[in-house]
Each structure stands twice: as structure tokens, then as C-alpha cells.
Design a protein around this motif. Structure first.
Motif, mmCIF file in Angstrom:
data_model
loop_
_atom_site.group_PDB
_atom_site.id
_atom_site.type_symbol
_atom_site.label_atom_id
_atom_site.label_comp_id
_atom_site.label_asym_id
_atom_site.label_seq_id
_atom_site.Cartn_x
_atom_site.Cartn_y
_atom_site.Cartn_z
ATOM 1 N N ASN A 118 0.825 -1.217 0.000
ATOM 2 C CA ASN A 118 0.000 0.000 0.000
ATOM 3 C C ASN A 118 0.854 1.259 0.000
ATOM 4 O OD1 ASN A 118 -2.892 -1.149 0.455
ATOM 5 N ND2 ASN A 118 -1.648 -2.190 2.001
ATOM 6 N N ARG A 119 2.020 1.162 -0.621
ATOM 7 C CA ARG A 119 2.999 2.245 -0.525
ATOM 8 C C ARG A 119 2.474 3.568 -1.059
ATOM 9 N NH1 ARG A 119 8.060 1.365 -2.140
ATOM 10 N NH2 ARG A 119 7.990 -0.928 -2.137
ATOM 11 N N PHE A 120 1.703 3.558 -2.123
ATOM 12 C CA PHE A 120 1.311 4.831 -2.723
ATOM 13 C C PHE A 120 0.240 5.542 -1.887
ATOM 14 C CE2 PHE A 120 2.981 2.383 -6.370
ATOM 15 C CZ PHE A 120 4.051 3.213 -6.657
ATOM 16 N N ALA A 121 -0.637 4.784 -1.281
ATOM 17 C CA ALA A 121 -1.593 5.395 -0.350
ATOM 18 C C ALA A 121 -0.863 5.978 0.849
ATOM 19 C CB ALA A 121 -2.613 4.348 0.108
ATOM 20 N N LEU A 122 0.137 5.232 1.358
ATOM 21 C CA LEU A 122 0.919 5.715 2.495
ATOM 22 C C LEU A 122 1.712 6.956 2.124
ATOM 23 C CD1 LEU A 122 2.039 5.427 5.346
ATOM 24 C CD2 LEU A 122 3.687 3.749 4.456
ATOM 25 N N ASN A 123 2.330 6.935 0.939
ATOM 26 C CA ASN A 123 3.115 8.091 0.501
ATOM 27 C C ASN A 123 2.258 9.357 0.455
ATOM 28 O OD1 ASN A 123 5.241 6.345 0.213
ATOM 29 N ND2 ASN A 123 5.304 6.408 -2.017
ATOM 30 N N GLY A 124 1.042 9.226 -0.044
ATOM 31 C CA GLY A 124 0.178 10.399 -0.137
ATOM 32 C C GLY A 124 -0.159 10.972 1.229
ATOM 33 N N LEU A 125 -0.407 10.111 2.200
ATOM 34 C CA LEU A 125 -0.719 10.590 3.549
ATOM 35 C C LEU A 125 0.496 11.239 4.198
ATOM 36 C CD1 LEU A 125 -2.801 7.510 4.716
ATOM 37 C CD2 LEU A 125 -3.678 9.807 4.185
ATOM 38 N N ILE A 126 1.669 10.684 3.971
ATOM 39 C CA ILE A 126 2.896 11.267 4.525
ATOM 40 C C ILE A 126 3.158 12.637 3.911
ATOM 41 C CG2 ILE A 126 5.402 11.020 4.625
ATOM 42 C CD1 ILE A 126 4.972 8.003 4.908
ATOM 43 N N GLU A 127 2.967 12.755 2.598
ATOM 44 C CA GLU A 127 3.216 14.038 1.943
ATOM 45 C C GLU A 127 2.239 15.107 2.413
ATOM 46 O OE1 GLU A 127 5.503 13.096 -2.215
ATOM 47 O OE2 GLU A 127 3.314 13.295 -2.299
ATOM 48 N N GLU A 128 1.004 14.721 2.710
ATOM 49 C CA GLU A 128 0.053 15.695 3.261
ATOM 50 C C GLU A 128 0.589 16.294 4.554
ATOM 51 O OE1 GLU A 128 -3.724 13.927 3.845
ATOM 52 O OE2 GLU A 128 -4.120 13.587 1.703
ATOM 53 N N ALA A 129 1.166 15.452 5.396
ATOM 54 C CA ALA A 129 1.701 15.935 6.674
ATOM 55 C C ALA A 129 2.997 16.724 6.472
ATOM 56 C CB ALA A 129 1.952 14.749 7.605
ATOM 57 N N LEU A 130 3.826 16.283 5.544
ATOM 58 C CA LEU A 130 5.106 16.959 5.316
ATOM 59 C C LEU A 130 4.927 18.354 4.733
ATOM 60 C CD1 LEU A 130 7.281 14.053 3.820
ATOM 61 C CD2 LEU A 130 7.395 14.995 6.140
ATOM 62 N N ALA B 157 3.534 20.692 5.905
ATOM 63 C CA ALA B 157 3.489 21.692 6.976
ATOM 64 C C ALA B 157 4.825 22.373 7.215
ATOM 65 C CB ALA B 157 3.009 21.032 8.275
ATOM 66 N N ALA B 158 5.922 21.859 6.659
ATOM 67 C CA ALA B 158 7.237 22.451 6.916
ATOM 68 C C ALA B 158 8.154 22.178 5.730
ATOM 69 C CB ALA B 158 7.836 21.874 8.201
ATOM 70 N N PRO B 159 9.239 22.960 5.602
ATOM 71 C CA PRO B 159 10.173 22.743 4.493
ATOM 72 C C PRO B 159 11.042 21.509 4.714
ATOM 73 C CG PRO B 159 10.943 24.528 5.884
ATOM 74 C CD PRO B 159 9.581 24.153 6.392
ATOM 75 N N ALA B 160 11.635 21.049 3.623
ATOM 76 C CA ALA B 160 12.458 19.838 3.659
ATOM 77 C C ALA B 160 13.606 19.953 4.654
ATOM 78 C CB ALA B 160 12.997 19.528 2.258
ATOM 79 N N ALA B 161 14.239 21.125 4.735
ATOM 80 C CA ALA B 161 15.386 21.296 5.628
ATOM 81 C C ALA B 161 14.996 21.073 7.080
ATOM 82 C CB ALA B 161 15.996 22.683 5.443
ATOM 83 N N GLU B 162 13.802 21.557 7.452
ATOM 84 C CA GLU B 162 13.352 21.381 8.838
ATOM 85 C C GLU B 162 13.040 19.915 9.123
ATOM 86 O OE1 GLU B 162 9.562 22.746 11.586
ATOM 87 O OE2 GLU B 162 10.413 24.185 10.147
ATOM 88 N N TRP B 163 12.360 19.257 8.187
ATOM 89 C CA TRP B 163 12.058 17.837 8.376
ATOM 90 C C TRP B 163 13.341 17.002 8.439
ATOM 91 C CZ3 TRP B 163 7.708 16.766 10.352
ATOM 92 C CH2 TRP B 163 6.519 17.392 9.961
#
Length: 246
Positions: free
Chosen positions: A141-153, A155-161
Motif C-alpha cells: 500500500n505504498r502509494f496510499a501511504l506516501n500520499g498521507l505522509i506528503e500531506e503531513a510533510l 506543513a514544513a520545508p524539507a530542511a526542517e524535516w
């Protein structure tokens, strides 16, 4: 040409875009590296036995050897490799993710890393979701999971994450351009580049890179700039023989 003959292109890109070339001449580089390994091995044998060696380095064979798991998976399990883009066939979530600013590579391959990731992005319930709770389920279910993770990400820039995830033990890193990569503190602090201000034939400074290692804690800096075309021809090949006249 070697990228195509070796299978590298067949696993580069997404299922829709493959086969693609790697973004730099990787096979030439691998041939050079394997040539250096061969020379090192021959020098060690000479020191131990006094015997010399004739070295035959194949760019195609060097590239196949460096392919690693795509070749070994096929030879040992008859699993034909396929292009997966930024995805990792062995685990999920593992790949490049969009954030609020820039792309971020995340490799939450272990269970504890996945659990830590879900907590950091404010979605701890994902760790208990039957679609994602176990390693194989996440892969399916990687693509469903990826979409949910990207929704949360978002909220902040890549450098902060990147900083937050690494601090928690979740491997992560921004996707940088070459100029950005060269400006990283590690590259600067470990003296990865050397600048030559006075280069014959150039009206500007020249900066070059070194090998990716230190020797006794010191960088093996080049002592002089790259040679001009033919600069050492006579030194290596000997003087050109005199021509008879008449």
C-alpha cells in the motif's frame, strides 16, 4: 552504450519513463574505480610475491558487478528487476517525498523508524492502520501511504524535516542540486575541493575535487592542477626519436 548493455537503464526511471540514462557517465566512472582496485590488488601481490600482473578491466563487467541487488536478486531468486523511480522495492516508506518546500528522501525501513516517523509528522494512527502496520503491508500500500505522509510533510520545508527526522533516528536528507551539495558544511569542512589560483592557460581560478576519503584524518589534496593537453607526453613516453634527413 554500456548503461544500456548492462541493464542499468532498464531499472532507471519510473515504469512510465524507463529506460533512462543515469544523469552522469556512471559506467566510465565505475570502470576507472575497478581499474584502480585492480592496480591496488596487483601492487599488493607484487609486494608479497614479486610477481607482476596483466590487468584486463571491462567497463561492462565493472558496471554489472556494481549493480548489486538487481543482479543478485535475479541470479539467486530469478526475480527480474524493474524500474521503480524513487521507490525502494525492499521497504516503504522509502523514497523522495514532497514537503512544504523541496523534496526530501526518507528511508524509514525499520519498524521503529516508521513508528517514529508517524509520530513526528503528527500521524501516529498510521502505525496502527492495518494497511501500514507491518512491513509487507506497507509495501503493498505504498502509494496510499506516501500520499498521507506528503500531506503531513507539507506543513514544513524539507530542511526542517531533515533535521527533525535525523535527530529521531529516521534517515532523511534533502534532494540537492550539485551547487547545493558542494556548499554543504561536511563538504566544506572536510576540504573536498582544492582551488588553484594560478593555472597556466586559464585567466581564472580552477577548483577541483579530491577522492571521497581521508588518510589518517587528512584529505589527500592534489598538489597541482590538471595537466595541459600533452604536458607530460615526453616525460611518460620518452623523447620523440630523431628523424633521418636526406
Amino acid at each position: 552504450i554500456i548503461q544500456g548493455l548492462s541493464g542499468v537503464m532498464s531499472v532507471t526511471g519510473t515504469p512510465e519513463t524507463a529506460p533512462l540514462r543515469v544523469g552522469y557517465p556512471i559506467c566510465d566512472t565505475l570502470g576507472g574505480l575497478f581499474g584502480a582496485f585492480a592496480v591496488t590488488a596487483a601492487l599488493l601481490r607484487r609486494e608479497r610475491t614479486g610477481e607482476g600482473a596483466f590487468l584486463d578491466v571491462s567497463m561492462l563487467e565493472s558496471t554489472l558487478s556494481a549493480l548489486g541487488w538487481p543482479v543478485s536478486n535475479f541470479l539467486t531468486a530469478v526475480v527480474a528487476p524493474r524500474p521503480m523511480g524513487n521507490e525502494n522495492m525492499t521497504a516503504a516508506p522509502s523514497g523522495a517525498f514532497r514537503t512544504g518546500d523541496g523534496l526530501l528522501n526518507i528511508a524509514a525501513n525499520k519498524q521503529e523508524q516508521f513508528v517514529a516517523l508517524t509520530g513526528l509528522i503528527g500521524r501516529p494512527e498510521l502505525a496502527a492502520d492495518p494497511r501500514f502496520a507491518e512491513r509487507e503491508a506497507r509495501k503493498a500500500n505504498r502509494f496510499a501511504l506516501n500520499g498521507l505522509i506528503e500531506e503531513a510533510l507539507a506543513a514544513a520545508p524539507a530542511a526542517e524535516w531533515e533535521e527533525r527526522l535525523n535527530r529521531a533516528g529516521v534517515p532523511a536528507g534533502r534532494v540537492l542540486t550539485v551547487p547545493e551539495a558542494l556548499a554543504q558544511p561536511q563538504i566544506v569542512g572536510r576540504a573536498m575541493t582544492t582551488r588553484f589560483d594560478d593555472v597556466p592557460g586559464l585567466d581564472r581560478p580552477l577548483t577541483v575535487t579530491r577522492g571521497g576519503f581521508l588518510v589518517d584524518g587528512e584529505p589527500p589534496r592534489p598538489s597541482r592542477p590538471p595537466p595541459r593537453l600533452g604536458e607530460h607526453g615526453a616525460e611518460i613516453l620518452g623523447p620523440e626519436p630523431a628523424r633521418a634527413h636526406g
